[in-house]
Scaffold this active site. Structure first.
Site, mmCIF file in Angstrom:
data_model
loop_
_atom_site.group_PDB
_atom_site.id
_atom_site.type_symbol
_atom_site.label_atom_id
_atom_site.label_comp_id
_atom_site.label_asym_id
_atom_site.label_seq_id
_atom_site.Cartn_x
_atom_site.Cartn_y
_atom_site.Cartn_z
ATOM 1 C CG ASP A 551 -2.251 0.658 0.954
ATOM 2 O OD1 ASP A 551 -2.317 1.489 0.022
ATOM 3 O OD2 ASP A 551 -3.223 0.359 1.665
ATOM 4 C CD GLU A 554 0.445 5.986 -3.754
ATOM 5 O OE1 GLU A 554 -0.502 5.285 -4.109
ATOM 6 O OE2 GLU A 554 0.871 6.003 -2.586
ATOM 7 C CG ASP A 628 -7.632 4.140 -0.950
ATOM 8 O OD1 ASP A 628 -7.685 2.912 -1.076
ATOM 9 O OD2 ASP A 628 -6.814 4.704 -0.208
#
Length: 954
Positions: A551, A554, A628
């Protein structure tokens, strides 16, 4: 013959001449360009990778960087012969497939096929701009490459973005990594070439300018006064605190800008409007950028240009729209906004017009690099271009077979019992499932990054994993590159200089409990990657964890920060400033786990799911999901084009949160109301239909998984058994498992044939120009056309049937001629599905998990109308023996003229392979329509590995 002689003669001639400004190298040529402009390329290098791939490098100086590329696969070997010849101002490098022509005077490059047709040409004059930049003592260039483009060309790829753009021709897209936004700087053309842009910094496709604030226009308030729009801030149900003021910008995009809202005005439970008129300084098409959280609508000239959209406050979305304006003409504008809570974000900006011929060119820009660096990849089809991309950046591994099954997740299971009880309920109800997911916060609250389970909520992690395995399922677990300062793992990284420090220096606290300070590790450091894996191995892999959920890769260290601060938070890296390495974190982070797991257990297939991705990430057995996203119909629709462009970016495994992740409050309230009363109100009806439609779509993407915030996402928590939503979701779950022989064969093709599973129509039907802009229907494999329904209460949708073939309705067998649009039925319980002529589709037995039964009995549907082929691929499913040749293929060939099916000799073998099986062949033609039913009776064939010829029509 004369041309060949000329090539050889000219090659010998210029190689003997030291004054031509051309140097031949082992792999190509270097050309010195005489130009006066200091921002253009002076030295250009062409390297031959193979007959279809040319590496282009350009710099203003003389010496090329020797830095190792992050995107190229290790051990890339160059192949293919080439020759070079000179003709006046032109130098041509020629391979068996391409002629690459470069002008010595300008450095302008053109790529031609062997018919002499130009595939791609750099802009006249070379189209290259290199502007010196220095960051943290590192020198480089801001680079821009411009190419010509024909009017009928279409562009795809660029990763996965949320503006619902499909064909990027004439569009703009900023390429950076963020939650719900995955940037892959690879663009593929409908003319069957691609550009692999080797740069890791913030990049842009299209217009290189930043969007500008609204004060570029003359603005007028509701009263006609110039200087700004009228901003009205009102509390719902209480007009006494209304604030009205004039604002010349609408820019509340990032955290520091929120202080510009009216002081002491609570955005929670409020409405805000900006209204008045704007006057453009020039005529033309303006391209607007909308950034929003909460509910938003935009009107121009009293007509909606943005219908109502919504996104949660902590994770705003972006949207783009266009509007023609005339110089000096005042146009009414109105923005209506309902913030999502007391902290919310909104911005509206625009790009002024550029000439259409310039906007439609192929333009790539990057903030920082060593020079212009790209690979031109040609092919006879988009599949061949993607194969070239993987030649450069690495093969896509075959995911474990169980990964092709259903994945169940929710925002998180809070306890060990909650997770195990959920899995047990699937087994009790006989709803197929292969994987259950433990998302974040299974650790003690203050120990993010410890990789340890909270003993109170998860008292026996090893026992939990063992029980999951006993129930014939696997577990994926969330692992972040994030560490709280107080953890031993943080300290182990920090002592080696492998933690990003800015978040710690600024005492940034996250949203958990009291708020804790931490940061992310520097995955660009080789030692840090090894340490990251070591910590995971000792604490999680040793428990028997099967898959990894990476997760915030980035990396997302803090939400809603501007670009400059984001760079500070994630740098400097071990390789250099974060400005230069801004986009590639997920690639090196995936490398850490892939290399780590294969080093300790080379027989166990790695499975990684990451929220961000970059060029080449497929070589690390990595899938990407779309982040998300919101739970709105427009969000569902946007995933279709997002997934297709991601697949066209060369990375075959993509997935999404079925139902969306971030939930509108009305759905939460509806679920609570139902739990208390048993009454299905209108919002709950919509929630259930949304999940049913999304699940129908989700069954036909490479990876099938449900995930999101409350309401819980298990089918039995969405609706009761007698509800059409429940029944539809279970139907498509079971259909997915019946299609396992088909789907796993596609997975095998991604490795052996560089195949793409989720296929835009332009891939298989590109000869029909009508498909260039169709981004809401697609092929699943090249046999099934999938047409998702993304409107509430819709019972039909318009489908285009490509002209290249005829089509069969999956549910009725009715034949439809290609080359037409039709309004087709789409009842609540069914997604429109169509099968192409000549399709051969295998269906396996009904199973509860991927390896419950060997497919001893396969129903094989054959659809008449054209010749067809299919290759059934099988291997051991969980290891890497396929890399050593342990797999089997059975090829099927249907001849439409003779109405016969040939089942070929079995090729290859592997341990545990079925020696004998039955094929139940069901034949469908336009005169005998019949629905697809995996249990239908057909022609029974006993197969022991030897070829057989079966007449299908007597």
């Amino acid at each position: 013959m004369a041309r060949v002689f000329y090539i050889v003669f000219s090659t010998l001639f210029f190689l003997s001449c030291a004054t031509t400004g051309i140097e031949k190298t082992d792999n190509g040529i270097i050309v010195r360009v005489k130009q006066e402009n200091s921002h253009t390329a002076k030295t250009i290098r062409l390297n031959v990778i193979d007959n279809n791939i040319i590496h282009v490098s350009a710099i203003p100086g003389k010496i090329f960087s020797d830095e190792k590329s992050l995107i190229l696969r290790p051990g890339l070997k160059r192949s293919g012969t080439f020759s070079v010849y000179e003709n006046g101002d032109e130098v041509t490098l020629s391979t068996d497939s391409l002629d690459v022509v470069i002008r010595k005077s300008t450095g302008e490059i053109a790529f031609l096929n062997k018919k002499g047709e130009t595939l791609l040409q750099e802009n006249k004059g070379g189209g290259k701009t290199l502007t010196p930049i220095e960051v943290e003592g590192t020198k480089g260039y801001t680079v821009h490459q411009l190419f010509e483009s024909s009017d009928d060309e279409a562009f795809y790829g660029l990763g996965q973005h949320q503006a619902d753009d499909f064909n990027y021709k004439g569009k703009n897209e900023s390429l950076f990594q963020y939650n719900t936004k995955v940037s892959v700087p690879f663009v593929i053309s409908s003319r069957n070439y691609g550009i692999v842009w080797d740069n890791y910094s913030l990049s842009k496709f299209g217009d290189t300018r930043d969007y500008a604030d609204l004060d570029q226009f003359k603005l007028y308030g509701e009263d006609g006064a110039g200087g700004g729009l009228t901003a009205t801030y009102t509390r719902k149900g209480d007009s006494t605190g209304t604030i009205v003021r004039q604002e010349s910008k609408l820019d509340y995009q990032f955290i520091p800008l929120l202080e510009n809202f009216p002081a002491d005005f609570d955005l929670n439970n409020s409405r805000v409007t900006w209204s008045g008129e704007l006057e453009a300084p020039e005529s033309g098409l303006y391209r607007f950028f909308l950034h929003y959280a909460g509910y938003i609508r935009v009107f121009m000239d009293n007509e909606p240009v943005v219908e109502e959209r919504w996104r949660t406050a902590w994770n705003p979305n972006s949207y783009k729209f266009e509007y023609h304006l005339k110089e000096g003409e005042r146009v009414p504008i109105r923005v209506e906004w309902e913030p999502d809570g007391d902290v919310s974000y909104i911005a509206l900006k625009a790009l002024s017009p550029v000439p259409e011929e310039e906007q439609n060119k192929l333009s790539l820009w990057s903030e920082m690099g060593n020079g212009i660096d790209y690979y031109f990849v040609a092919g006879n089809s988009m599949d061949e271009v993607i194969s070239g991309y993987r030649t450069l950046t690495g093969k896509s591994q075959i995911m474990p077979k169980w990964a092709m099954g259903f994945w169940q997740s929710r925002e998180r299971y809070k306890t060990q019992d909650e997770l195990l009880e959920t899995l047990a309920e699937f087994r009790k109800r006989e709803i197929p499932i292969d994987n259950i997911v433990q998302d974040w916060s299974y650790w003690p609250e203050a120990e993010w990054g410890s990789h340890k389970f909270d003993k109170e909520r998860f008292p026996d992690p090893k026992g939990m994993v063992d029980k999951i395995h006993e129930m014939n399922a696997r577990i994926m677990i969330s692992v972040w590159p994030k560490f709280y300062m107080n953890t031993d793992h943080y300290k182990a990284f920090d002592k080696n200089g492998w933690m990003y420090q800015q978040a710690v220096k600024d005492s940034i606290r996250d949203w958990i409990g009291q708020g804790y300070i931490g940061s992310f590790y520097d995955a660009y450091a080789e030692g840090a990657r090894k340490l990251f894996w070591k910590q995971l191995e000792e604490n999680l892999y040793s428990l028997g964890i099967d898959a990894w959920w990476m997760d915030a890769s980035e990396p997302n260290i803090q939400d809603n920060t501007d670009m400059d601060y984001r760079k500070k938070l994630c740098g400097p890296t071990a390789l250099g400033p974060s400005t230069k390495y801004f986009n590639a974190y997920s690639l090196v982070n995936a490398e850490a786990i892939y290399d780590g797991q294969r080093s300790v257990n080379p027989d166990d297939r790695v499975f990684l799911l990451t929220r961000s991705g970059f060029t080449g990430i497929q070589r690390y057995s990595t899938a990407v999901w779309s982040g998300d996203i919101g739970t709105r119909w427009e969000d569902m629709k946007a995933q279709i084009s997002a997934g297709l462009n991601f697949a066209l970016s060369g990375i075959p495994y993509w997935t999404m949160d079925i139902g969306g992740f971030c939930v509108e409050k009305r759905y939460e309230q509806a679920q609570h109301y139902y739990n208390a009363t048993g009454i299905e109100n209108e919002d709950l009806k919509e929630w259930r239909e949304l999940n049913a439609r999304w699940s129908q779509f989700g069954a036909f993407v490479p990876l099938f998984r449900s995930h999101g915030q409350f309401p819980y996402r298990e089918v039995f928590n969405i609706a009761p058994e007698d509800h059409p939503a429940y029944q539809s979701m279970v139907y498509y779950n079971k259909l997915r498992y019946r299609l396992m022989p088909y789907i796993y064969s596609l997975a095998g093709m991604t490795y052996f044939n560089d195949y793409t599973i989720m296929r835009a129509l332009v891939m298989d039907h590109g000869k029909d120009p009508e498909v260039n802009d169709i981004g809401d229907q697609y092929m699943f494999g090249d046999m099934l056309m999938v047409c998702p329904v993304y409107e509430y209460k819709a019972t039909g949708r318009t489908v285009y049937f490509p002209a290249t073939t005829g089509w069969y309705d999956f549910y009725t067998g009715k034949f439809i001629d290609g080359g037409q649009k039709q309004r087709v039925d789409a009842p609540y319980s069914r997604i429109p599905l169509f099968v192409k002529e000549g399709a051969i589709i295998p269906f396996g037995p009904e199973i509860q998990y991927s390896d419950e039964k060997k497919p001893e009995h396969i129903t094989l549907y054959v659809f008449a109308g054209k010749n067809g082929t299919f290759s059934l691929y099988e291997d051991e499913g969980v290891n890497y023996n396929y890399e050593k040749g342990a797999y089997a293929i059975i090829r099927f060939n249907y001849d439409d003229a003779t109405k016969t099916l040939v089942i070929g000799d079995r090729e290859g073998s592997f341990e545990g392979m079925l020696q004998e099986r039955r094929f139940n062949v069901v034949y469908v033609d336009k005169n005998r329509p019949q629905a697809v039913d995996p249990d239908a009776k057909g022609i029974e064939v006993v197969y022991t590995g030897a070829a057989q010829k079966i007449p299908l029509e007597k």
